[in-house]
Motif scaffolding. Structure first.
Motif, mmCIF file in Angstrom:
data_model
loop_
_atom_site.group_PDB
_atom_site.id
_atom_site.type_symbol
_atom_site.label_atom_id
_atom_site.label_comp_id
_atom_site.label_asym_id
_atom_site.label_seq_id
_atom_site.Cartn_x
_atom_site.Cartn_y
_atom_site.Cartn_z
ATOM 1 N N GLY A 52 0.737 -1.291 -0.015
ATOM 2 C CA GLY A 52 -0.059 0.011 -0.273
ATOM 3 C C GLY A 52 1.010 1.171 -0.212
ATOM 4 O O GLY A 52 0.654 2.203 0.783
ATOM 5 N N ALA A 53 1.972 1.378 -0.923
ATOM 6 C CA ALA A 53 2.798 2.331 -0.676
ATOM 7 C C ALA A 53 2.726 3.499 -1.766
ATOM 8 O O ALA A 53 3.912 4.224 -1.896
ATOM 9 N N SER A 54 1.563 3.410 -2.328
ATOM 10 C CA SER A 54 1.433 4.275 -3.632
ATOM 11 C C SER A 54 0.921 5.839 -3.095
ATOM 12 O O SER A 54 1.075 6.750 -3.758
ATOM 13 N N GLU A 55 0.631 5.808 -1.840
ATOM 14 C CA GLU A 55 0.312 7.178 -1.209
ATOM 15 C C GLU A 55 0.154 6.816 0.187
ATOM 16 O O GLU A 55 0.282 5.897 0.886
ATOM 17 N N GLY A 56 -0.062 7.873 0.974
ATOM 18 C CA GLY A 56 -0.365 8.162 2.220
ATOM 19 C C GLY A 56 0.704 7.391 3.387
ATOM 20 O O GLY A 56 1.898 7.826 3.168
ATOM 21 N N ILE A 57 0.295 6.641 4.446
ATOM 22 C CA ILE A 57 1.087 6.134 5.246
ATOM 23 C C ILE A 57 2.143 5.130 4.659
ATOM 24 O O ILE A 57 3.375 5.372 4.895
ATOM 25 N N GLY A 58 1.650 4.392 3.796
ATOM 26 C CA GLY A 58 2.522 3.616 3.084
ATOM 27 C C GLY A 58 3.563 4.200 2.257
ATOM 28 O O GLY A 58 4.883 3.852 2.195
ATOM 29 N N ARG A 59 3.494 5.151 1.583
ATOM 30 C CA ARG A 59 4.409 6.136 0.702
ATOM 31 C C ARG A 59 5.467 6.667 1.764
ATOM 32 O O ARG A 59 6.698 6.881 1.559
ATOM 33 N N ALA A 60 4.739 7.254 2.953
ATOM 34 C CA ALA A 60 5.942 7.785 3.946
ATOM 35 C C ALA A 60 6.603 6.757 4.599
ATOM 36 O O ALA A 60 7.924 7.113 4.473
ATOM 37 N N TYR A 61 6.163 5.533 4.694
ATOM 38 C CA TYR A 61 7.135 4.569 5.262
ATOM 39 C C TYR A 61 8.216 4.116 4.097
ATOM 40 O O TYR A 61 9.397 4.063 4.435
#
Length: 348
Positions: A77-86
């Protein structure tokens, strides 16, 4: 009154005085013990709160801690939000990252941004975690990587607007999607990556839950129940593998300004994804569960201290639904505006 009766009455009064005296003698030590127990209880509470206030003091991390676990970090879930921030935060710590989501265009953009900013390697894997059979291909693509960190972030809400269980659109399909995305994916990704961590005797797994999982949460019933699984699975897994040198932790945020939260304005309670992730990483050694920040920890304590009869009152649920409806409509109108652009979940 006979002499025998008088003697019996006198003896009874004497015994009563003795019992009363014994009770009085016991009262003081009982009260002292009770007071000491209360003092210890609140002393422990204060100590725990102090640990949350100063994570760098209580849970220090060496600068090379994350890179020492392995070369690669995997974030779902890294395309936006918390996942992107991680993904950004781990790359800034010197790790190469694998970013996973269902939207290739967004993933490619995030990969370029991470590469340009940090110079780290980025691998993109496109996967729709609401589907049934996506993990054999993922396992093949991760097979030869030295993975030190896994962030299970991907998750879905049945509906952005709070609703009763039976009111959810396409309920049968939604149940399957939520379980696949929020429950099955967590277990499957751990199955794929945990064996390598166990063999090497090091690793970190961060499983993103939600603050709503700390109580039974009407109108988010399916979502909050799926996040309870995240917490219990993580806590059990941590107990099983902590002696192997592996940290497994649930992170349960409340307000973070993401699409799922209708891009609410950031403030002391609602954090940007970047600020939340930066804060949460300071608590990696704080145990098997954390809320990721001081303000969210306080919110968790407050929510659990309010009687459920109040939280579950029909008026409270009605007000919650109206509030989220307004926020969702406002966010939709902003996103739909031709002049609206966003950076890190906030309007520029």
């Amino acid at each position: 009154m006979t002499l025998w009766t008088k003697n019996t009455f006198s003896q009874s009064r004497h015994k009563h005085r003795e019992v009363k005296s014994d009770i009085m003698d016991l009262t003081e030590p009982v009260l002292i013990c009770l007071g000491a127990a209360v003092a210890v209880y609140y002393g422990v509470k204060l100590l725990l709160f102090n640990r949350i206030l100063f994570p760098k003091v209580w849970f220090p991390l060496a600068k090379t801690f994350l890179t020492s676990t392995g070369e690669w970090a995997v974030v779902t879930g890294a395309s936006e939000g918390i996942g992107r921030a991680y993904a950004f935060a781990l790359a800034e710590q010197g790790m190469s990252v694998v970013i996973m989501s269902r939207t290739k265009v967004r993933l490619d953009q995030v990969a370029k941004e991470i590469g340009d900013k940090t110079g780290q390697k980025v691998k993109v894997i496109v996967a729709d975690f609401t589907k049934e059979n996506v993990f054999s291909e993922i396992e093949d693509q991760l097979r030869d990587l030295d993975i030190g960190v896994l962030v299970n972030n991907v998750g879905m809400l049945p509906s952005y607007v709070p609703s009763r269980f039976l009111e959810c659109a396409e309920l049968e399909k939604t149940i399957t999607k939520v379980i696949n995305c929020n429950v099955k994916t967590l277990a499957k990704m751990c199955k794929i990556i945990l064996p390598g961590m166990e063999n090497r005797g090091r690793g970190v797994i961060v499983n993103v839950s939600s603050g709503v999982a700390c109580i039974p949460f009407p109108l988010y019933t399916l979502y909050s129940a799926s996040k309870v699984f995240v917490e219990r699975f993580s806590q059990g897994l941590h107990a099983e593998y902590r002696d192997k040198g592996i940290i497994i932790q649930t992170v349960a945020p409340f307000g973070v300004s993401t699409r799922m939260a209708a891009y609410q304005q950031t403030n002391i309670v609602t954090l940007s994804p970047e600020d939340f992730v930066k804060s949460s990483l300071q608590y990696l050694r704080a145990g098997d569960k954390t809320h990721g920040s001081v303000c969210h920890a306080i919110m968790g304590w407050l929510l659990q201290s309010i009687p459920l009869k109040i939280l579950h009152a029909e008026s409270m649920l009605h007000n919650l639904r109206d509030y989220v409806k307004k926020k969702t409509a406002l966010a939709a109108s902003i996103v739909a505006s031709p002049s609206a652009t966003f950076e890190n979940g906030r309007k520029k």
